[in-house]
Design a protein around this motif. Structure first.
Motif, PDB file in Angstrom:
ATOM      1  N   PRO A 108       6.102  46.847 -46.121  1.00  0.00           N
ATOM      2  CA  PRO A 108       6.944  46.762 -47.315  1.00  0.00           C
ATOM      3  C   PRO A 108       8.281  46.042 -47.106  1.00  0.00           C
ATOM      4  O   PRO A 108       9.065  45.922 -48.038  1.00  0.00           O
ATOM      5  N   VAL A 109       8.556  45.568 -45.877  1.00  0.00           N
ATOM      6  CA  VAL A 109       9.862  44.962 -45.596  1.00  0.00           C
ATOM      7  C   VAL A 109       9.754  43.511 -45.115  1.00  0.00           C
ATOM      8  O   VAL A 109      10.621  43.028 -44.387  1.00  0.00           O
ATOM      9  N   LYS A 110       8.739  42.808 -45.548  1.00  0.00           N
ATOM     10  CA  LYS A 110       8.550  41.418 -45.107  1.00  0.00           C
ATOM     11  C   LYS A 110       9.737  40.531 -45.493  1.00  0.00           C
ATOM     12  O   LYS A 110      10.231  39.767 -44.666  1.00  0.00           O
ATOM     13  N   GLU A 111      10.155  40.610 -46.739  1.00  0.00           N
ATOM     14  CA  GLU A 111      11.271  39.771 -47.203  1.00  0.00           C
ATOM     15  C   GLU A 111      12.549  40.083 -46.420  1.00  0.00           C
ATOM     16  O   GLU A 111      13.312  39.178 -46.079  1.00  0.00           O
ATOM     17  N   GLU A 112      12.770  41.344 -46.127  1.00  0.00           N
ATOM     18  CA  GLU A 112      13.966  41.747 -45.386  1.00  0.00           C
ATOM     19  C   GLU A 112      13.938  41.179 -43.966  1.00  0.00           C
ATOM     20  O   GLU A 112      14.956  40.722 -43.452  1.00  0.00           O
ATOM     21  N   VAL A 113      12.758  41.205 -43.334  1.00  0.00           N
ATOM     22  CA  VAL A 113      12.629  40.657 -41.979  1.00  0.00           C
ATOM     23  C   VAL A 113      12.968  39.178 -41.983  1.00  0.00           C
ATOM     24  O   VAL A 113      13.729  38.693 -41.136  1.00  0.00           O
ATOM     25  N   VAL A 114      12.421  38.434 -42.941  1.00  0.00           N
ATOM     26  CA  VAL A 114      12.670  36.997 -43.029  1.00  0.00           C
ATOM     27  C   VAL A 114      14.158  36.727 -43.241  1.00  0.00           C
ATOM     28  O   VAL A 114      14.740  35.837 -42.617  1.00  0.00           O
ATOM     29  N   ARG A 115      14.790  37.492 -44.105  1.00  0.00           N
ATOM     30  CA  ARG A 115      16.211  37.313 -44.394  1.00  0.00           C
ATOM     31  C   ARG A 115      17.068  37.567 -43.147  1.00  0.00           C
ATOM     32  O   ARG A 115      17.937  36.763 -42.799  1.00  0.00           O
ATOM     33  N   VAL A 116      16.824  38.686 -42.462  1.00  0.00           N
ATOM     34  CA  VAL A 116      17.613  39.017 -41.266  1.00  0.00           C
ATOM     35  C   VAL A 116      17.347  37.999 -40.156  1.00  0.00           C
ATOM     36  O   VAL A 116      18.283  37.516 -39.512  1.00  0.00           O
ATOM     37  N   ALA A 117      16.093  37.648 -39.949  1.00  0.00           N
ATOM     38  CA  ALA A 117      15.756  36.674 -38.907  1.00  0.00           C
ATOM     39  C   ALA A 117      16.404  35.324 -39.194  1.00  0.00           C
ATOM     40  O   ALA A 117      16.881  34.644 -38.269  1.00  0.00           O
ATOM     41  N   GLY A 118      16.433  34.924 -40.454  1.00  0.00           N
ATOM     42  CA  GLY A 118      17.065  33.665 -40.819  1.00  0.00           C
ATOM     43  C   GLY A 118      18.549  33.654 -40.491  1.00  0.00           C
ATOM     44  O   GLY A 118      19.091  32.639 -40.047  1.00  0.00           O
ATOM     45  N   ARG A 119      19.195  34.783 -40.692  1.00  0.00           N
ATOM     46  CA  ARG A 119      20.623  34.901 -40.386  1.00  0.00           C
ATOM     47  C   ARG A 119      20.891  34.689 -38.893  1.00  0.00           C
ATOM     48  O   ARG A 119      21.912  34.130 -38.509  1.00  0.00           O
ATOM     49  N   GLN A 153      16.171  54.410 -49.250  1.00  0.00           N
ATOM     50  CA  GLN A 153      16.803  54.850 -48.001  1.00  0.00           C
ATOM     51  C   GLN A 153      16.023  54.341 -46.792  1.00  0.00           C
ATOM     52  O   GLN A 153      16.621  53.974 -45.776  1.00  0.00           O
ATOM     53  N   ASP A 154      14.678  54.316 -46.892  1.00  0.00           N
ATOM     54  CA  ASP A 154      13.858  53.769 -45.811  1.00  0.00           C
ATOM     55  C   ASP A 154      14.197  52.291 -45.593  1.00  0.00           C
ATOM     56  O   ASP A 154      14.363  51.830 -44.464  1.00  0.00           O
ATOM     57  N   ARG A 155      14.287  51.555 -46.696  1.00  0.00           N
ATOM     58  CA  ARG A 155      14.595  50.118 -46.620  1.00  0.00           C
ATOM     59  C   ARG A 155      15.971  49.897 -45.982  1.00  0.00           C
ATOM     60  O   ARG A 155      16.139  49.049 -45.109  1.00  0.00           O
ATOM     61  N   SER A 156      16.948  50.677 -46.395  1.00  0.00           N
ATOM     62  CA  SER A 156      18.296  50.569 -45.850  1.00  0.00           C
ATOM     63  C   SER A 156      18.321  50.926 -44.364  1.00  0.00           C
ATOM     64  O   SER A 156      18.951  50.230 -43.556  1.00  0.00           O
ATOM     65  N   ARG A 157      17.619  51.992 -44.013  1.00  0.00           N
ATOM     66  CA  ARG A 157      17.544  52.424 -42.606  1.00  0.00           C
ATOM     67  C   ARG A 157      16.878  51.347 -41.760  1.00  0.00           C
ATOM     68  O   ARG A 157      17.297  51.056 -40.641  1.00  0.00           O
ATOM     69  N   PHE A 158      15.835  50.714 -42.308  1.00  0.00           N
ATOM     70  CA  PHE A 158      15.158  49.638 -41.596  1.00  0.00           C
ATOM     71  C   PHE A 158      16.102  48.463 -41.341  1.00  0.00           C
ATOM     72  O   PHE A 158      16.179  47.953 -40.225  1.00  0.00           O
ATOM     73  N   LEU A 159      16.801  48.022 -42.383  1.00  0.00           N
ATOM     74  CA  LEU A 159      17.717  46.884 -42.236  1.00  0.00           C
ATOM     75  C   LEU A 159      18.772  47.169 -41.169  1.00  0.00           C
ATOM     76  O   LEU A 159      19.073  46.301 -40.341  1.00  0.00           O
ATOM     77  N   GLN A 160      19.317  48.370 -41.181  1.00  0.00           N
ATOM     78  CA  GLN A 160      20.327  48.742 -40.181  1.00  0.00           C
ATOM     79  C   GLN A 160      19.723  48.760 -38.778  1.00  0.00           C
ATOM     80  O   GLN A 160      20.314  48.241 -37.835  1.00  0.00           O
ATOM     81  N   ALA A 161      18.537  49.337 -38.638  1.00  0.00           N
ATOM     82  CA  ALA A 161      17.889  49.434 -37.321  1.00  0.00           C
ATOM     83  C   ALA A 161      17.548  48.050 -36.775  1.00  0.00           C
ATOM     84  O   ALA A 161      17.753  47.777 -35.590  1.00  0.00           O
ATOM     85  N   LEU A 162      17.024  47.167 -37.638  1.00  0.00           N
ATOM     86  CA  LEU A 162      16.667  45.820 -37.187  1.00  0.00           C
ATOM     87  C   LEU A 162      17.900  45.043 -36.774  1.00  0.00           C
ATOM     88  O   LEU A 162      17.929  44.420 -35.701  1.00  0.00           O
ATOM     89  N   ASP A 163      18.927  45.068 -37.580  1.00  0.00           N
ATOM     90  CA  ASP A 163      20.154  44.347 -37.265  1.00  0.00           C
ATOM     91  C   ASP A 163      20.771  44.858 -35.959  1.00  0.00           C
ATOM     92  O   ASP A 163      21.158  44.065 -35.102  1.00  0.00           O
TER      93      ASP A 163
END
Length: 148
Positions: free
Chosen positions: A12-23, A130-140
Motif C-alpha cells: 500500500p506504500v508504493k507511491e511513498e517509496v518512490v517519492r522518498v527514494a527520489g528525494r 498512522q501506518d502510512r505515517s509510521r512507514f514514511l518516518q521509518a523509511l526516512d
C-alpha cells in the motif's frame, strides 16, 4: 550503493517509496507477479516476474545486498533478506531485525495453525493513516542511518 526493493503486489506504500527514494536519488525495484506498480520515474524499475510461487521473493533475494532495503509484509521474505544482511521494513513501518524476526516467524506459524484450526477468523486489520505515517518516518530514518 543503496537500493530499495518492494514486494509490490499488495504493497500500500508504493507511491511513498518512490517519492522518498527520489528525494535521496535511490533506485527502486517494484517486483510483482501481476504488473502492478507505482508511477513512472527515472529511479523506478518495474519488474514483472512469472506466476510461480515465490517468484517475486526469489528475484529480490537473488539481487538484494547488505546495503539495500526491502519493503514487504512477507515475514519469510524479510527473514531471507536479513540473512543477506539487508534491512527490512513492513509497509506499516515495523522494522524487521535479527532480534525480532524469530518471534515474528513463530507468531506467523502460530496464527497460520490457529486459522487452519478455525480458532481465528478474518483478515489482517486495515491499513491506516498512522501506518502510512509510521512507514514514511521509518523509511526516512533508515535511509539516513544507512547513508552515514
Amino acid at each position: 550503493m543503496l537500493d530499495i526493493y518492494v514486494d509490490s503486489d499488495s504493497c500500500p506504500v508504493k507511491e511513498e517509496v518512490v517519492r522518498v527514494a527520489g528525494r535521496y536519488g535511490l533506485q527502486v525495484y517494484m517486483v510483482s507477479n501481476h504488473g502492478s506498480h507505482a508511477s513512472v520515474g527515472p529511479n523506478l524499475h518495474p519488474i514483472l516476474v512469472g506466476p510461480e510461487f515465490d517468484a517475486a521473493d526469489n528475484w529480490i533475494v537473488e539481487r538484494i545486498a547488505a546495503s539495500d532495503i526491502v519493503i514487504t509484509a512477507d515475514i519469510q521474505l524479510a527473514a531471507r533478506c536479513l540473512e543477506k544482511q539487508a534491512k527490512a521494513i513492513s509497509p506499516s513501518g515495523h522494522p524487521f531485525t535479527a532480534d525480532n524476526i524469530g518471534s515474528a516467524l513463530a507468531m506467523r506459524a502460530l496464527n497460520s495453525y490457529l486459522r487452519e484450526a478455525g480458532e481465528i477468523k478474518g483478515n489482517n486489520p486495515g491499513f491506516t493513516k498512522q501506518d502510512r505515517s509510521r512507514f514514511l518516518q521509518a523509511l526516512d530514518t533508515l535511509i539516513q542511518k544507512l547513508r552515514r
